[in-house]
Design a protein around this motif. Structure first.
Motif, mmCIF file in Angstrom:
data_model
loop_
_atom_site.group_PDB
_atom_site.id
_atom_site.type_symbol
_atom_site.label_atom_id
_atom_site.label_comp_id
_atom_site.label_asym_id
_atom_site.label_seq_id
_atom_site.Cartn_x
_atom_site.Cartn_y
_atom_site.Cartn_z
ATOM 1 N N ARG A 10 0.855 -1.183 0.000
ATOM 2 C CA ARG A 10 0.000 0.000 0.000
ATOM 3 C C ARG A 10 0.889 1.230 0.000
ATOM 4 N N VAL A 11 0.625 2.155 -0.894
ATOM 5 C CA VAL A 11 1.462 3.341 -1.021
ATOM 6 C C VAL A 11 0.713 4.547 -0.463
ATOM 7 N N PRO A 12 1.263 5.190 0.577
ATOM 8 C CA PRO A 12 0.587 6.331 1.200
ATOM 9 C C PRO A 12 0.882 7.634 0.463
ATOM 10 N N VAL A 13 0.185 7.871 -0.643
ATOM 11 C CA VAL A 13 0.416 9.102 -1.412
ATOM 12 C C VAL A 13 -0.230 10.276 -0.680
ATOM 13 N N GLY A 37 16.855 11.182 -4.031
ATOM 14 C CA GLY A 37 15.664 11.082 -4.861
ATOM 15 C C GLY A 37 15.098 9.682 -4.807
ATOM 16 N N GLY A 38 13.844 9.551 -5.156
ATOM 17 C CA GLY A 38 13.287 8.219 -5.066
ATOM 18 C C GLY A 38 11.929 8.065 -5.712
ATOM 19 N N GLY A 62 9.384 16.120 -3.221
ATOM 20 C CA GLY A 62 10.586 15.551 -3.812
ATOM 21 C C GLY A 62 10.561 14.060 -4.035
ATOM 22 N N VAL A 63 9.431 13.396 -3.741
ATOM 23 C CA VAL A 63 9.315 11.950 -3.926
ATOM 24 C C VAL A 63 8.311 11.677 -5.042
ATOM 25 N N ASP A 64 8.697 10.801 -5.970
ATOM 26 C CA ASP A 64 7.790 10.374 -7.034
ATOM 27 C C ASP A 64 6.996 9.157 -6.557
ATOM 28 N N TYR A 65 5.694 9.201 -6.748
ATOM 29 C CA TYR A 65 4.819 8.092 -6.400
ATOM 30 C C TYR A 65 4.229 7.509 -7.672
#
Length: 510
Positions: A10-13, A37-38, A62-65
């Motif tokens: 599960r990705v907490p965007v 970066g990530g 700064g984080v790509d989801y």
């Protein structure tokens, strides 16, 4: 240095304009993401009849989801089915609750193949990939099958049993072989590390070196333990602020000066909630002087409500809480306060700080961060006492807690009574030792250590898992048992021995 690519179920965007989540992986990976970066990839949390096949992208702080949806059928088979009805009970040693369905097992692999298909085009040659938890065990092998030569690590957040337990799962050998696709497999504790090595040796027939390493076609697969941590000082500051909030003050007023015992976790059969309620009932029965003087607050946020086992557990807890209140309540005192929903993190931190006893007694847990949060939340000048299951991973290092067997209701009752009566100086000493240890292992340190070993940085393995585990101080106090015989072969002390030890401790400090 390449990007860090995180894969989790599960990705907490965060929503636009909101800060990232205050706990969990978001905190652990904040430093790593900011320096290199990530990309964070995984399931969006949406299950629909006709999910879009596209990957949805967002950029926050700064984080790509990158997230994908699941179909309702895939969710039922992969998540509610195989992952949580078969893998979850097996990893928690609950084989009697294991429900295996071959179609669900295949669905689990199909979803992992889909994740690999969607992730591969997003990767850059110098990325480092870090896969998280039991829902994603086959993902590394699926990425390798698609040509990935990246460094890929896997961290297992829940317990890892020995082969005698693991082998009960149909297809156990395939799951263990899937782990050979990773460069590093991390678990929480020395006990889990031993289980992992046992499974690797017996499940694959390959030689596992004593430090935890397997050689396969020129590759080295490292098996290590990395006890996960919390943002200790940050949580302590949150608790100090929150205890003065209107909600906390209102709650404190409702206690009317009574002592507070607190438990807080997800509603799950691994947490030992019915056993805990029975122990509190035993406290009131065996120590009648505690009646009307102590209140037990149990927060159990509902989870996995589509799994029948969890529905049964909810009914059992509600019945037990009602029975205790029916047996012992007075007109101005309710022994058990049961909250069956999530409580905001800041409110919970304030509750921890005002509680004289933190009751953390899972039947089996990979780590259990509630134990660490309870200690971090305490006022060092007047701290509460942690009563902790010896089957929680946290017990490996938090040896100043009162360690108990959660299947022994009377032993837990006696530990609670000891905690409520413990002298201030002893409470300070125990709390101070645990707090120092928490500060020495921050959540950022945990992430950094894992990535350093994964990426082969010099000096990253100066202290192997086993050596680190052997350096952990041994427990000073185990819960009282009903027996009055001499200390048992297991090392647990009897009730009279615990009482004598506590008295002797107090005399030494006078």
């Amino acid at each position: 240095m390449g990007r860090l690519v995180i894969v989790s179920n599960r990705v907490p965007v965060p929503k636009r304009g909101e800060a990232p989540a205050a706990g969990g992986l978001a905190v652990a990976l904040k430093d790593a993401f900011s320096s290199r970066g990530g990309l964070w990839f995984g399931w969006s949390g949406t299950a629909s009849e006709e999910p879009a096949d596209l990957v949805r992208h967002a950029r926050r702080a700064g984080v790509d989801y990158a997230v994908i949806d699941l179909s309702k059928t895939a969710y039922d088979g992969f998540y509610a089915g195989y992952a949580n009805s078969a893998l979850w009970p097996m990893f928690h040693f609950r084989l009697g609750l294991l429900s295996y369905d071959r179609d669900q097992a295949e669905c689990y692999r199909i979803v992992n193949r889909r994740y690999a298909d969607k992730l591969m085009p997003l990767l850059r040659p110098d990325d480092t990939i870090w896969v998280h938890d039991y829902q994603m065990i086959p993902l590394g092998a699926e990425l390798r099958a698609r040509g990935s030569r990246h460094r890929i690590g896997y961290f297992h957040h829940i317990p890892f049993p020995p082969w005698a337990v693991f082998s009960a799962m149909p297809g156990a050998e395939d799951l263990i072989r899937d782990l050979l696709a990773y460069d590093l497999v991390g678990v929480q504790t020395h006990r889990d590390h031993v289980g992992l090595m046992d499974c690797m040796a017996q499940g694959t027939g390959m030689k596992v070196r004593p430090e935890g390493e397997v050689r396969l076609r020129g590759r080295r697969i490292k098996l290590r333990s990395f006890p996960i941590a919390i943002a200790t000082d940050e949580f302590g500051q949150l608790a100090a602020r929150s205890v003065s909030s209107p909600e906390a003050k209102r709650f404190a007023s409702s206690l009317a000066g009574r002592s507070l015992v607190i438990g807080a976790e997800r509603l799950d059969y691994t947490k030992g909630l019915p056993e805990r309620l029975r122990a509190f009932s035993a406290l009131l029965e065996r120590f009648p002087e505690r009646r009307s003087c102590v209140t037990y607050l149990q927060i159990a946020a509902r989870s996995r409500e589509d799994v029948e086992t969890y529905k049964d557990l909810k009914r059992e807890i509600e019945t037990l809480a009602g029975r205790i209140n029916g047996d012992y309540s007075e007109a101005d005192w309710t022994p058990v306060r049961y909250v069956g929903r999530a409580v905001p993190r800041d409110t919970l931190a304030g509750y921890y700080r005002m509680a004289q006893v933190g009751l953390v007694t899972p039947l089996r847990d990979g780590m259990n961060l509630v134990a660490k949060e309870y200690v971090a939340a305490q006022d060092p000048a007047d701290p509460g006492v942690l009563v902790l299951s010896r089957f929680a991973g946290a017990a490996e290092a938090m040896t100043e807690a009162l360690l108990v067997n959660p299947l022994d209701a009377v032993g837990m009752a006696e530990a609670m009574d000891t905690a409520l009566a413990m002298p201030l100086e002893e409470r300070r000493e125990r709390h101070g030792a645990m707090l120092r240890r928490l500060r020495e292992n921050s959540v950022e340190d945990w992430a950094r250590r894992f990535l350093d070993v994964l990426e082969g940085k010099e000096g990253a393995e100066v202290q192997p898992s086993r050596a680190a585990a052997l350096a952990i101080p041994q427990p000073r106090l185990i819960s009282r048992s009903a027996s009055t015989s001499s200390e048992s072969a297991s090392g647990e002390r009897t009730g009279s021995q615990v009482a004598a030890r506590s008295t002797a401790w107090a005399r030494r400090r006078r």
